[in-house]
Structure formats: C-alpha cells, structure tokens
Design an enzyme around this catalytic site. Structure first.
Site, PDB file in Angstrom:
ATOM      1  CB  SER A 188      80.691  31.956  23.009  1.00 30.93           C
ATOM      2  OG  SER A 188      80.038  32.582  21.929  1.00 30.93           O
ATOM      3  CE  LYS A 191      81.454  36.388  22.500  1.00 31.50           C
ATOM      4  NZ  LYS A 191      81.031  35.150  21.826  1.00 31.50           N
ATOM      5  CB  SER A 365      77.883  35.342  25.005  1.00 35.79           C
ATOM      6  OG  SER A 365      78.667  34.544  24.129  1.00 35.79           O
TER       7      SER A 365
END
Length: 527
Positions: A188, A191, A365
C-alpha cells in the site's frame, strides 16, 4: 461531546505519557524563564512569590499541553469539509522552514511551542537544522544512521529482501541507503505515488461530480457516475457528497417538470475495461466503477475490509430510486445506459476537494479511493479509465515530475497487485517532493499520512516501550501483503529536522513481528 469522549478516552494514557516525557523540558523552561514569568504573574502572587510563580508557570504549561493534545486528538484528522486545514498549514511551514504566518499568502498563524519550551533550541520548533539543547543527541548523519538502522533492519522477521533510504526533506541529502534502488513489492505504499500523480495532474481543488439528467421529451432519468469513490447514501454525510442530497434536488427538478413517475438508468461509461481487480473478489476492494455509494459496503463501516455488493453501480441506482420514492417520485430501475449528449441537467453533487480525498485515502489506506484516483489521473491526462490506463498514467506522471523511476513498475493504484515494484529511493523522493516549497499542491501527501499512535492505520501501533518515542512524530503509510511489509513516511528527529524514510521488505513469515521491527526503526529515527 460523545465524539470527544470516544476519541480522548482510549488515548488518555498515551497523552499522559506525552506530558510525562515533556516534564524535564518544561521544568527547565520554568527555571530559565522564571524572571520573565514573574513579571507577568506579579498580580497573581500570594504569600510566596517565587514558589507561586514557579507553580503557576508549571501548572499552566502542563495543563496547556494536556488540553492542546486532547483537542488535537478529539478533532481527528478531518476538519470542516473533510480537510485538516491547520495541520496542512503547519506542514507547509515545517517543510519550507518558514515561520508560521510569514510572507504573502502564508498559512494562518498556528500556536508555537518556542515561547513555552525555552529549553529547546528554536530549530526544534521551526523544523530547521540544529540540536536540541540538553538532549545529548546529535543530529542524524549517514555515519551514525548506518550504525543505528543497520542492525534494526537486519531483524530476521523482516525476511531476506529489503530496501531502505532516509533523506533530509529540507536539503534533499540522502542520509542512509540499503539497496535503495532495488525494485521491491511496495504493497500500500504505492498509494503515495498515486496521490502525487493525482494531485499533480488534477490539482488539489479538483472535485468529482455525480449528476442526474433527463432525456428530453421522455420520462427517462439517468444517474451519471463521475468516479467519486466517497459518495455516500448515509444520513450523516460528514462533508462528503450525498446521494440523499442528489435525490432531494433531482426530485424537486422532476416535480417542476410535472414528472412523478420515471424510468431510471445509470451511466458508468466514464471507466472502461474490467471492473474486477486482478486479485479477484476481495473484501479490501469493491468492483471498480464510476458509480458507487459507500464503496459498495454491506455494513456500516467506512474503512477497512468489508463484504461488498457484487454490482456497486446497480446497488447505488436502486438506493437512489428508493430515495426518489421518499419524495413522491416513483422510479423504476431499468439497468445501465449511457446518457446522450442531448440529455438535460437535473441536479448534481460534488466531492470535497481532491486534497481531502487524498488525505482520506492515505490515512485509512483506502483501496477503493486509490483505484479511483489512478483512473482520474488517466482521464485527466488523456488516458483510459481502466486498470491499465490508471497504472500507466501514475507511472508517466511520476516520471514527468523528474523522479527516479528506474526499477519501478505500476499495475494498479492501490498496491494490491503483487506485480507492483517501487524503490526506497523513489518513495523518499516522492515524499521530499511533497514537502518542497515548489510543490504546495502536493502537501496533502504529507498531511494525509497516518500519525503514529493516533490516526488511521497507525492508530494502534507505537504503543510499546521500544516504539513509543515515535508516537506523534512518525507519520507513515503502511503496506502489508502476505510476506511483504513496508513503511514509508516522515519523522521529526531530535534536532527538529524533517526526515523522509522508506523501508521495504519481502519474504517475511511473521507479519506482526515484521511490523514491530519497522516501527522500531522509524521510532529510532525520532530519537
């Protein structure tokens, strides 16, 4: 008051630790500033002027610190309209080294600790280089970081592949690197790249619009998806675009046209290609469509894994039809259909600015928002609103910004695709760019990062004795897949400098231990 109790209650012990840790500095401040405080408190003295002044100053400082910490915690990461205004403005000042409120168009003044914590070097409050007086801690250098981080990152729980980098945000100097150019699975932390790409391509004030139109001379109403992943059908919209508001205004517009019975279709033509992520059906991500309400969740959650509806667009349309019915307009859902260019506008709702959407994505997230922002980046730069188009657009935008993309591979916007590859050098470069005075449009990348021990995916971490030093000072994006653990963000070190760091690891067989090891490394930077 209920919200204050809910947030402050579980964190009372943590706030007490913060105040307790600050007491040595506060006592030194009282001693050094006693003469000046004595003049201010002259009218408050009783029988023992010197003791009264010291007690007055100490109590005022401690109470002030506790109240301020409690207020910040209670307020949470979101302000009016979903934006952390004061926090973003302080990040601007910290990243550029400028005092709060200086220069034309500067952020509004924010409380400064300099006048209270007089025992600390001014640089500790302004974000410039220097060493905090009395701490006995020298600023981080390449030499001492190698000796400090090296052993921490050799923790066997992290697996056998890793890449790491630490950079001074103000100067751009790289202070530490271990295989910083190795392309590893970022999970993640992808991102961060998605956020930078979207903000640079579209701007922080860009908004996403969901609208309704009617085909002229018919009773056909079309609900047109604009790619807003934050659209909500809940009674409390909390500043996000509301499907209920859209139904209210649409029903009013239909009544003016004397239409109380309509056929409702929905338009999802903004995106192309498959709606399903390569990982398949997964509670971490709904089908990716430009029309969705509450991310297709089948419970009352707003973040994290949840069971999703099989067709978010159809579910949103049926919910919208029910809301129209509550206003006396009977709507029969007739499937998907693209609105014609002759269709006439009825009503529209808009998301908060992209800056707020990015912050929410990073703090929680949020995979649904990430995939939407990758597609919006593609559409904003002339690409296709698909998985491939979004991934290509993010990579191209990052490269356009002059960042080191060697070794990087993008396959989605969320990081759920294990084929994604990023380097520690690229992640720290993204963070440094977000803190640059030349790119204020990217500041939400920093302000959206979870705060260690307080918000988002870091709210339940940094509670141990070996990580508590990072509480409130580490802000970082987490990343986890099976065997993969990553952490990338910023930390204020003991000398007051803002550092960007990135730790990427692979082949771990013990996720809790690996996360703890990464937290220890980031917390050590704070010291």
């Amino acid at each position: 008051m209920a919200r204050v109790r809910a947030v402050v209650g579980p964190r009372a012990a943590r706030l007490a630790d913060v105040v307790h840790g600050a007491l040595p500095y506060l006592l030194r401040a009282v001693r050094d500033g006693r003469a000046r405080l004595g003049g201010v408190a002259h009218g408050l003295r009783t029988r023992s002027p010197r003791a009264g002044t010291a007690r007055f100053a100490l109590v005022a400082v401690v109470v002030g610190l506790a109240v301020a910490a409690g207020a910040v915690t209670a307020a949470g990461p979101w302000g009016a309209g979903g934006r952390r205004v004061a926090e973003r403005e302080r990040a601007v000042a910290a990243a550029t080294g400028a005092p709060h409120g200086s220069g034309p168009g500067a952020p509004r003044p924010a409380p400064s600790a300099v006048a209270v914590l007089t025992g600390l070097d001014r640089s500790a409050a302004t974000g410039t280089t220097g060493t905090a007086k009395g701490t006995g801690t020298d600023k981080a250098t390449g030499k001492n970081l190698a000796g400090i981080l090296g052993p921490l990152l050799e923790d066997p729980s992290l697996g056998d592949r890793r890449g790491a980098a630490v950079v001074d945000v103000t100067t751009g100097e790289r202070l530490y690197a271990e295989d910083a150019d190795a392309g590893l699975t970022p999970a993640s932390t992808t991102k961060i790249a998605t956020a930078v790409a979207a903000l640079s391509a579209l701007g922080p004030d860009h908004r996403l619009t969901t609208r309704t139109v009617v085909e002229p001379g018919t009773r056909k109403v079309v609900l047109v998806g604009g790619g807003d992943p934050t659209l909500t059908a809940r009674k409390k919209a909390d500043g996000w675009a509301s499907l209920r508001t859209l139904a209210d205004t649409t029903a009013a517009a239909l009544r003016k046209r004397h239409l109380t019975s309509v056929t409702l279709t929905y338009d999802t033509s903004l995106y192309t290609g498959t709606t399903r992520h390569p990982i398949g059906v997964n509670e971490n991500l709904a089908e990716v469509t430009p029309l969705t309400a509450d991310e297709g969740r089948l419970d009352d959650s707003a973040s994290g894994p949840a069971t999703r509806t099989a067709d978010p667009a159809e579910a949103a349309a049926r919910r919208f039809a029910a809301l129209l019915g509550g206003h006396g307009v009977k709507a029969t859902v007739a499937g998907s259909a693209e609105a014609t260019d002759r269709a006439e506008a009825l009503a529209a709702v808009q998301s908060p600015p992209l800056s707020a959407v990015v912050e929410r994505m990073l703090t929680n997230s949020d995979n649904d928002i990430a995939e939407a922002l990758a597609r919006q980046t593609a559409l904003g730069t002339g690409g296709a609103g698909s998985f491939a188009g979004g991934a290509a657009a993010v990579g191209a935008q990052v490269k356009k910004l002059g960042l080191p993309v060697a070794g990087a591979r993008f396959h989605d916007g969320s990081g759920l695709d294990r084929r994604d590859k990023l380097t520690a050098r690229l992640l720290t470069s993204l963070l440094v760019l977000a803190g640059s005075a030349d790119h204020p449009e990217l500041r939400p990348v920093l302000t959206g990062l979870p705060v260690a021990g307080f918000t988002g995916t870091l709210s339940d971490r940094y509670e141990g004795a070996d990580t508590r030093a990072g509480t409130g000072l580490v802000r970082a994006k987490t990343g986890s897949l099976t065997g993969v653990n990553t952490l990338a963000g910023t930390v204020v070190d003991a000398s007051g400098r803002l550092l960007a760091f990135a730790f990427l690891t692979e082949n771990s067989m013990d996720q809790p231990a690996a996360r703890a090891a990464l937290d220890r490394a980031a917390a050590r930077l704070a010291r």
